[in-house]
Design an enzyme around this catalytic site. Structure first.
Site: not given
Length: 434
Positions: A23, A96, A124, A168, A170, A315, A342, A346, A390
């Site tokens: 992904k 995200g 988020r 991060s 991202q 993840d 997340k 989580r 997840r």
């Protein structure tokens, strides 16, 4: 839609599995791959909802995509300089990765838009990406640093040196994409190493990017269009690996899976726990390392995951937590606060659902502790997923050690990342939709 899992299948032998593409790389194959003007193919593109979200947004910006056979997508890009300059509302749904990487693209290209998302994504934190892009010269508007977020066509980006205060990939990727599109130079220093798919793909496509330890430097570059192969998703493979480890007298081989050193730490940790795993037939595809992962049923012992490894298994922590629950001893996973922000909290999801199953787990001073038990649980349980894909899949794996019924709520949320999961999970589990 929920599912009930009633019992399991023993002795799954020599199953050969080919998984949809990773992904993280799929998002980048669309966003980074289409920066240059030209045509290219993406091979093994996953049909997860998150990746389709990115594809649809790129089409809105002006990229053409044609589906072929065997999960191949042909991309025709006009080049970022010809993207639509007033893109209107762009719906990032639950992704995200989409919103954060896209912010870099939109700021770098001076594209006016409004980014929105679903209820989960709208909660988020986005300050971590908005703030550095604003320091770079991006003109971004948001309320409380969350969605919706507006980008304007008045950004004037500049060269930048930036120290990452949050681990991060991202955020790092958003800054690199912004600099690349705006033809600026950037130097980024990471506090902890994170996924490096953006750096790898940029280099593969011709960018002048260098990585030396925790320093990433990107100079003005022009990319070229090249075909991109996406390896099998290691985060999806994690659930099948977990099923095989916890099953009895079983073995599987997962072909051409991503084994990037910053994504395969999950495999390294499992091996240190005593898992029977071998990685074979390693080769390079589109800059990424891939290999075949062979797994057999295993007995595990507890392990300590150190804080500098946590970002590279973020993840996989739900799956690792389930495996830890059936390991000998108490497993400690350090520095897990990122789990709180997340798709759901989580950390709470892991602790609360393990507790429902009679397994002791707790959080203390930033760390997660899981007390393992041997054998099987023997109780009907209903797993509350909070619509987190997840959490749902990790506790579906746990069901292989439950002698009674495990009910997983909101199973449709797994379409976000692994829509074909049932055909793989059903090799091990007896699953009924309810």
């Amino acid at each position: 839609m929920d599912i009930n899992i009633n019992g399991f299948k023993k002795n799954v032998h020599k199953k050969i599995i080919n998984l949809p593409g990773d992904k993280s790389i799929a998002h980048r194959s669309l966003i980074i791959g289409s920066i240059s003007k030209g045509n290219y193919n993406i091979y093994n593109f996953p049909k997860s909802e998150d990746c389709i979200t990115t594809l649809e947004i790129m089409k809105t910006l002006g990229v053409k995509a044609v589906y072929g056979n065997n999960n191949v997508i042909s991309i025709i890009s006009p080049g970022v300089e010809n993207f639509k300059k007033d893109a209107g509302i762009l719906n990032c749904n639950n992704s995200g990765t989409t919103v954060r990487l896209l912010l870099g693209l939109l700021c770098g290209a001076n594209i006016k838009s409004t980014l929105i998302g679903d209820e989960s994504l709208s909660k988020r934190p986005m300050k971590r990406v908005i703030e550095p892009l604003e320091l770079m010269g991006g003109n971004i508007k948001s309320s409380e640093d969350k969605l919706p977020i507006e980008t304007t066509n008045t950004s004037v980006l500049k060269d930048m040196k930036y120290f990452m205060s949050v681990a991060s990939a991202q955020v790092k990727s958003a800054l690199l994409i912004a600099a690349l599109v705006a033809s600026k130079n950037i130097v980024i220093k990471e506090n902890l190493n994170t996924r490096d798919h953006t750096e790898i793909m940029m280099k593969y496509l011709g960018a002048n990017i260098k990585v030396q330890g925790d320093i990433i430097s990107l100079e003005k570059s022009i990319l070229t269009s090249r075909d991109i192969y996406i390896p099998g998703d290691i985060s999806s493979a994690a659930f099948l690996i977990g099923l095989c480890i916890l099953s009895e007298k079983s073995s599987i081989s997962i072909k051409e899976v991503l084994i990037n050193s910053r994504r395969s730490k999950f495999i390294d940790i499992l091996i240190s726990m005593g898992a029977n795993i071998e990685v074979e037939n390693k080769l390079n595809k589109s800059g990424e390392l891939v290999g075949d992962i062979r797994v057999t049923s295993s007995k595990l012992k507890a392990v300590e995951v150190l804080s500098y490894d946590t970002p590279n298994i973020i993840d996989e922590i739900p799956m690792l937590s389930v495996l830890a629950a059936f390991s000998q001893g108490t497993t400690v996973i350090r520095a897990v606060d990122e789990l709180k922000v997340k798709e759901s909290n989580r950390l709470n999801g892991i602790i609360n659902n393990l507790s429902l199953c009679g397994i002791r787990a707790w959080y203390e001073k930033g760390d997660l502790f899981i007390e393992g038990k041997s054998g099987y649980i023997n109780k009907d349980v209903t797993i509350e997923t909070e619509k987190d894909h997840r959490i749902a899949m990790a506790f579906a794996v746990l069901s292989i050690r439950n002698l009674k019924t495990t009910r997983i709520k909101h199973w449709q949320c797994t379409n976000i990342s692994f829509p074909e999961n049932i055909k793989f999970f059903s090799k091990f589990l007896n699953i009924d939709y309810i």
